[in-house]
Write an enzyme that holds these catalytic residues in place. Sequence first.
Site, PDB file in Angstrom:
ATOM      1  CG  ASP A 116      -0.170   0.072   2.546  1.00 32.39           C
ATOM      2  OD1 ASP A 116       0.869  -0.595   2.669  1.00 32.39           O
ATOM      3  OD2 ASP A 116      -0.617   0.805   3.447  1.00 32.39           O
ATOM      4  CD  GLU A 159       4.370   0.293   7.097  1.00 37.55           C
ATOM      5  OE1 GLU A 159       5.208   0.479   7.979  1.00 37.55           O
ATOM      6  OE2 GLU A 159       3.994   1.222   6.329  1.00 37.55           O
ATOM      7  CD  GLU A 160       2.855   3.993   4.395  1.00 38.50           C
ATOM      8  OE1 GLU A 160       2.882   4.586   5.487  1.00 38.50           O
ATOM      9  OE2 GLU A 160       3.836   3.900   3.647  1.00 38.50           O
TER      10      GLU A 160
HETATM   11 ZN   LIG Z   1       6.787   2.149   4.076  1.00 38.53          ZN
END
Ligand SMILES: [Zn+2]
Length: 409
Positions: free
Chosen positions: A80, A175-176
């Site tokens: 992502d 992840e973000e």
């Molecule tokens: Zn990253």
Amino acid sequence: MSKVVERFLKYVKYHTTSDENSNTFPSTEGQLIFARELAKELKELGLSEVEVDENGYVTALLPANTDKKIPTIGFIAHMDTSPDMCGKDVKPQIIENYDGNDIMLNKEKGIILSTSEFPELKNYIGKTLITTDGTTLLGADDKAGIAEIITAIEYLINHPEIEHGNVKIAFTPDEEIGRGVDKFNVKKFACDFAYTVDGGELGTIEYENFNAASAKIKIHGRNVHPGTAKGKMKNSILIGIELQNMLPELERPEHTEGYQGFYHLNNFQGTVEETSMYYIIRDFDKQAFSDKKEYIKSIVEALNKKYGEGTVELELKDQYYNMREVIEKHMHIVETAMEAMRSLGIEPKVVPIRGGTDGARLSFMGLPTPNLFTGGHNFHGKYEFIPIHAMEKAVEVIVKIVELYGKKG
Ligand SMILES: [Zn+2]
């Protein structure tokens, strides 16, 4: 064009912005589309056990080519891109033989990547850079990591003379928005340790990161016609401003660096009737981290005393912790990566991550996972850029780490 660059330019075209307001996993459909594309590519390369699971995790295995006893190493990157900036219709620009001057990203909008704001640009005179067109982020975070890992694996496949143990790869969603490893199956991944390839500048290696929490704040006001509001109106926007002003002015991202922590107001939306604020709270030090959380609690308490119980609601949530305490028990992981860099003429730079990575949480889930550089700069915004030679070096470092562990076996 080198393979890693070719891959990178292809991957940034996928719209994989994650969405913290989504309840699905992964949070956005675009990530699944990208995941399937990556899995297809890994199969074509000849990797084993290629899989996209129901949560969008892509995993694959490069089987050992020797009987020696060698640890299983994982390499991980996330698919992502940050919701802080548009990640759709990314149009990368290639600046060849960079001359050291300001770079016009977008003539029409007058968006400039300037050397006064980003003096590190001067390190890349004569090199080739990939930038945005000023309207989106680039997505080097972390599609550079994905391109580098796959290209390194391809190199290992084409060079069977390099002895190695099992090498596993994983590409993770979201992840973000802090959910990257929520559903990651560490046991099934079955690695002795891993590296995320999600860092910044060439040569950096990271095994310390923030302790992190989020604070969601909801403020309930009372709206009355302003003409007859005396003694009745409670303006929730103003209470929000008051709250912000009670936080230490210097403990903000724009005033902190190195090992200093902060409170960051990330979102503020309000009407007289209702206001919502979203903060992230960060500190390397465990005690300072918990003090920061206590302090924001005490502010909310004080405001509730002043404006009435229930006026301000606070939802504090821990997000991840400093992985240092886990990694320190397995320092060979960091040392071998540094040895790999030195043997390639790269001076390793250990820096504290002013953020977190999937690796931070994985470390606490039993998989020690420091973070290697991708080569990129200025993540999460329109000034993001990456020098091509740094991506190529990242590929070499990954190959070298695998090779070094193969020799140690
Ligand atoms: Zn990253």
